[in-house]
Write an enzyme that holds these catalytic residues in place. Structure first.
Site, PDB file in Angstrom:
ATOM      1  N   SER A  18       0.813  -1.231   0.000  1.00 53.91           N
ATOM      2  CA  SER A  18       0.000   0.000   0.000  1.00 53.91           C
ATOM      3  C   SER A  18       0.843   1.278   0.000  1.00 53.91           C
ATOM      4  O   SER A  18       0.488   2.244  -0.696  1.00 53.91           O
ATOM      5  CB  SER A  18      -0.957   0.003   1.191  1.00 53.91           C
ATOM      6  OG  SER A  18      -1.849  -1.073   1.069  1.00 53.91           O
ATOM      7  N   THR A  63      -5.020  -3.814   7.836  1.00 50.26           N
ATOM      8  CA  THR A  63      -4.786  -5.188   7.383  1.00 50.26           C
ATOM      9  C   THR A  63      -4.639  -6.103   8.593  1.00 50.26           C
ATOM     10  O   THR A  63      -4.896  -5.694   9.737  1.00 50.26           O
ATOM     11  CB  THR A  63      -3.593  -5.241   6.383  1.00 50.26           C
ATOM     12  OG1 THR A  63      -3.528  -6.553   5.844  1.00 50.26           O
ATOM     13  CG2 THR A  63      -2.268  -4.877   7.033  1.00 50.26           C
ATOM     14  N   LYS A  67      -8.467  -6.513  10.898  1.00 45.70           N
ATOM     15  CA  LYS A  67      -9.631  -6.279  10.029  1.00 45.70           C
ATOM     16  C   LYS A  67     -10.974  -6.566  10.726  1.00 45.70           C
ATOM     17  O   LYS A  67     -11.952  -5.877  10.484  1.00 45.70           O
ATOM     18  CB  LYS A  67      -9.532  -7.151   8.778  1.00 45.70           C
ATOM     19  CG  LYS A  67      -8.604  -6.608   7.703  1.00 45.70           C
ATOM     20  CD  LYS A  67      -8.654  -7.545   6.513  1.00 45.70           C
ATOM     21  CE  LYS A  67      -8.107  -6.913   5.270  1.00 45.70           C
ATOM     22  NZ  LYS A  67      -8.347  -7.749   4.082  1.00 45.70           N
ATOM     23  N   ASP A 103     -12.527  -4.611  -0.167  1.00 49.30           N
ATOM     24  CA  ASP A 103     -12.022  -5.845  -0.793  1.00 49.30           C
ATOM     25  C   ASP A 103     -12.991  -6.408  -1.843  1.00 49.30           C
ATOM     26  O   ASP A 103     -12.578  -6.790  -2.940  1.00 49.30           O
ATOM     27  CB  ASP A 103     -11.759  -6.918   0.269  1.00 49.30           C
ATOM     28  CG  ASP A 103     -10.422  -6.715   0.968  1.00 49.30           C
ATOM     29  OD1 ASP A 103      -9.557  -6.011   0.413  1.00 49.30           O
ATOM     30  OD2 ASP A 103     -10.237  -7.277   2.067  1.00 49.30           O
ATOM     31  N   GLY A 129     -12.765 -18.148   4.848  1.00 48.30           N
ATOM     32  CA  GLY A 129     -12.212 -17.252   5.871  1.00 48.30           C
ATOM     33  C   GLY A 129     -12.677 -15.824   5.650  1.00 48.30           C
ATOM     34  O   GLY A 129     -13.705 -15.569   5.002  1.00 48.30           O
ATOM     35  N   ALA A 131     -11.499 -13.306   3.808  1.00 51.50           N
ATOM     36  CA  ALA A 131     -11.559 -12.782   2.437  1.00 51.50           C
ATOM     37  C   ALA A 131     -12.791 -13.318   1.717  1.00 51.50           C
ATOM     38  O   ALA A 131     -13.482 -12.571   1.004  1.00 51.50           O
ATOM     39  CB  ALA A 131     -10.285 -13.151   1.680  1.00 51.50           C
ATOM     40  N   TYR A 217      -1.201 -13.511  -4.399  1.00 50.87           N
ATOM     41  CA  TYR A 217      -0.307 -13.062  -5.472  1.00 50.87           C
ATOM     42  C   TYR A 217       1.125 -13.319  -5.044  1.00 50.87           C
ATOM     43  O   TYR A 217       1.386 -13.736  -3.914  1.00 50.87           O
ATOM     44  CB  TYR A 217      -0.557 -11.583  -5.809  1.00 50.87           C
ATOM     45  CG  TYR A 217      -0.605 -10.693  -4.604  1.00 50.87           C
ATOM     46  CD1 TYR A 217      -1.819 -10.413  -3.982  1.00 50.87           C
ATOM     47  CD2 TYR A 217       0.553 -10.154  -4.055  1.00 50.87           C
ATOM     48  CE1 TYR A 217      -1.874  -9.607  -2.856  1.00 50.87           C
ATOM     49  CE2 TYR A 217       0.505  -9.345  -2.929  1.00 50.87           C
ATOM     50  CZ  TYR A 217      -0.713  -9.079  -2.335  1.00 50.87           C
ATOM     51  OH  TYR A 217      -0.760  -8.290  -1.210  1.00 50.87           O
TER      52      TYR A 217
HETATM   53  P1  NDP Z   1      -8.173 -16.605   6.573  1.00 49.63           P
HETATM   54  O1  NDP Z   1      -7.088 -17.095   7.444  1.00 49.63           O
HETATM   55  O2  NDP Z   1      -9.314 -15.845   7.175  1.00 49.63           O
HETATM   56  O3  NDP Z   1      -8.834 -17.846   5.785  1.00 49.63           O
HETATM   57  C1  NDP Z   1      -8.010 -18.755   5.113  1.00 49.63           C
HETATM   58  C2  NDP Z   1      -8.837 -19.830   4.425  1.00 49.63           C
HETATM   59  O4  NDP Z   1      -7.894 -20.681   3.752  1.00 49.63           O
HETATM   60  C3  NDP Z   1      -9.653 -20.709   5.343  1.00 49.63           C
HETATM   61  O5  NDP Z   1     -10.861 -21.056   4.722  1.00 49.63           O
HETATM   62  C4  NDP Z   1      -8.771 -21.949   5.516  1.00 49.63           C
HETATM   63  O6  NDP Z   1      -9.466 -23.153   5.681  1.00 49.63           O
HETATM   64  C5  NDP Z   1      -8.125 -22.027   4.152  1.00 49.63           C
HETATM   65  N1  NDP Z   1      -6.839 -22.741   4.174  1.00 49.63           N
HETATM   66  C6  NDP Z   1      -5.686 -22.353   4.762  1.00 49.63           C
HETATM   67  N2  NDP Z   1      -4.718 -23.249   4.536  1.00 49.63           N
HETATM   68  C7  NDP Z   1      -5.285 -24.240   3.788  1.00 49.63           C
HETATM   69  C8  NDP Z   1      -4.788 -25.448   3.237  1.00 49.63           C
HETATM   70  N3  NDP Z   1      -3.516 -25.824   3.403  1.00 49.63           N
HETATM   71  N4  NDP Z   1      -5.640 -26.218   2.504  1.00 49.63           N
HETATM   72  C9  NDP Z   1      -6.917 -25.831   2.347  1.00 49.63           C
HETATM   73  N5  NDP Z   1      -7.441 -24.689   2.844  1.00 49.63           N
HETATM   74  C10 NDP Z   1      -6.630 -23.908   3.553  1.00 49.63           C
HETATM   75  O7  NDP Z   1      -7.456 -15.753   5.432  1.00 49.63           O
HETATM   76  P2  NDP Z   1      -8.135 -14.638   4.507  1.00 49.63           P
HETATM   77  O8  NDP Z   1      -9.480 -15.118   4.133  1.00 49.63           O
HETATM   78  O9  NDP Z   1      -8.000 -13.306   5.138  1.00 49.63           O
HETATM   79  O10 NDP Z   1      -7.152 -14.629   3.223  1.00 49.63           O
HETATM   80  C11 NDP Z   1      -7.194 -15.660   2.257  1.00 49.63           C
HETATM   81  C12 NDP Z   1      -6.242 -15.310   1.129  1.00 49.63           C
HETATM   82  O11 NDP Z   1      -6.700 -14.183   0.415  1.00 49.63           O
HETATM   83  C13 NDP Z   1      -4.820 -14.969   1.603  1.00 49.63           C
HETATM   84  O12 NDP Z   1      -3.908 -15.575   0.716  1.00 49.63           O
HETATM   85  C14 NDP Z   1      -4.762 -13.467   1.481  1.00 49.63           C
HETATM   86  O13 NDP Z   1      -3.462 -13.002   1.245  1.00 49.63           O
HETATM   87  C15 NDP Z   1      -5.649 -13.241   0.260  1.00 49.63           C
HETATM   88  N6  NDP Z   1      -6.229 -11.894   0.192  1.00 49.63           N
HETATM   89  C16 NDP Z   1      -5.937 -11.135  -0.908  1.00 49.63           C
HETATM   90  C17 NDP Z   1      -6.467  -9.877  -1.053  1.00 49.63           C
HETATM   91  C18 NDP Z   1      -6.146  -9.078  -2.278  1.00 49.63           C
HETATM   92  O14 NDP Z   1      -6.394  -7.867  -2.308  1.00 49.63           O
HETATM   93  N7  NDP Z   1      -5.605  -9.701  -3.317  1.00 49.63           N
HETATM   94  C19 NDP Z   1      -7.347  -9.282  -0.023  1.00 49.63           C
HETATM   95  C20 NDP Z   1      -7.614 -10.180   1.085  1.00 49.63           C
HETATM   96  C21 NDP Z   1      -7.055 -11.435   1.183  1.00 49.63           C
HETATM   97  P3  NDP Z   1     -10.117 -23.605   7.080  1.00 49.63           P
HETATM   98  O15 NDP Z   1     -11.282 -22.695   7.250  1.00 49.63           O
HETATM   99  O16 NDP Z   1     -10.506 -25.010   6.813  1.00 49.63           O
HETATM  100  O17 NDP Z   1      -9.045 -23.427   8.105  1.00 49.63           O
END
Ligand code: NDP
Length: 271
Positions: A18, A63, A67, A103, A129, A131, A217
């Site tokens: 950012s 971030t 959040k 987002d 999760g 996002a 990314y």
């Molecule tokens: P959270 O920690 O809230 O959620 C992560 C999710 O990923 C959960 O559903 C979790 O599953 C799942 N997960 C994690 N590890 C594994 C694995 N090894 N196998 C299967 N599922 C897995 O993270 P966020 O939702 O905040 O972020 C998710 C992604 O989105 C991140 O990579 C983040 O960087 C990206 N993002 C990008 C943005 C952008 O502007 N490009 C903005 C916001 C986020 P479970 O529920 O089963 O634990």
């Protein structure tokens, strides 16, 4: 006149792009703006946020890990941020902070920029999760034929289906139960790529000519990109465009001006 002050807060924060994005936006309008990355620990947030207001900051991006918790410290929160259960943008009012979430809008703009359709399409969202929660309402607003949310943890998609009940054709699912399904668009909202992995999924899931979009990314995009290629995806995109688009929405909220995202995205990709 002193430049208006903006910042992104989180912990860790050094990795944030950012502070590179917003000065590039500001330069497009010859606006003087300072934008800092400020590390704040969760236990300090309730004290530091009013301090930033007193120090005269005009806008703040939020971030991880703040959040979900920062909403309680805002004087008001937009409907979309309430639905997402997360605030990533704060705008100064005379008396405090107004919270919003950019987002979901950022992803919708990036899909549009890339020519990836959602309306009347079968869409699969991997991950349940924070996002995922932020992008479900805007995806449903584009009227997909169906939006399936699938996760490792079987309860989380159920909870999301309950949360967004009545907003469109949302179906909760487990990864295993996806077997035999085919989707026009598959969106990865898991964080699996950060540890170099990819959720375990059953067989082919993408229609011929379908698209794959990854919220991750950089290096974290590689596992999903490889999987998307193995599915024969016609379009594969990472989440850098979403990051720049959601920043553009913040910039609009703060300054009422719409920056051109393309040169900023190109600058980030070239560095
Ligand atoms: P959270 O920690 O809230 O959620 C992560 C999710 O990923 C959960 O559903 C979790 O599953 C799942 N997960 C994690 N590890 C594994 C694995 N090894 N196998 C299967 N599922 C897995 O993270 P966020 O939702 O905040 O972020 C998710 C992604 O989105 C991140 O990579 C983040 O960087 C990206 N993002 C990008 C943005 C952008 O502007 N490009 C903005 C916001 C986020 P479970 O529920 O089963 O634990």
């Amino acid at each position: 006149m002193a430049a208006s002050r903006y910042a992104v807060i989180g912990q860790p924060i050094a990795h944030s792009l950012s502070p590179r994005i917003h000065p590039l936006f500001a330069a497009q309008f010859s606006i003087e703006l300072s934008y800092e990355a400020i590390e704040i620990a969760p236990a300090e947030l309730a004290v530091r946020l009013p301090q930033l207001h007193a120090d005269g900051y005009s806008g703040i991006n939020v971030t991880l890990p703040h959040k979900a918790t920062v909403a309680a410290l805002c004087e008001s929160v937009s409907e979309r941020a309430q639905l997402a259960g997360a605030v990533n943008c704060l705008k100064r009012s005379d008396t405090g902070w107004v919270g919003d979430n950019t987002d979901g809008e950022g992803l919708m703009r990036d899909l549009a920029r890339l020519g990836i359709a959602v309306a009347s399409q079968r869409v699969l969202l991997l991950g349940a999760g924070g996002a995922a929660r932020g992008v479900i309402a805007p995806l449903l607003a584009l009227q997909p034929k169906e939006l399936v949310v699938s996760s490792r943890n079987p309860w989380k998609p159920e909870e999301l289906a309950e949360r967004f009940k009545g907003r469109g054709p949302l179906r909760p699912c487990t990864h295993l139960a996806l077997k035999g399904d085919h989707y026009d668009l598959i969106i990865n909202a898991t964080s699996a790529g950060h540890d170099g992995s990819m959720p375990r999924l059953p067989g082919p899931l993408l229609v011929s000519g379908g698209s794959c979009y990854d919220l991750s990314y950089g290096k974290a995009h590689a596992p999903f990109a490889a999987w998307a290629q193995s599915q024969g995806a016609a379009k594969i995109a990472d989440g850098l465009g979403m990051l720049v688009e959601q920043a553009a929405v913040s910039f609009e909220i703060w300054l009422g001006k719409s920056p051109d995202v393309e040169p900023v995205l190109a600058a980030l990709r070239n560095s």
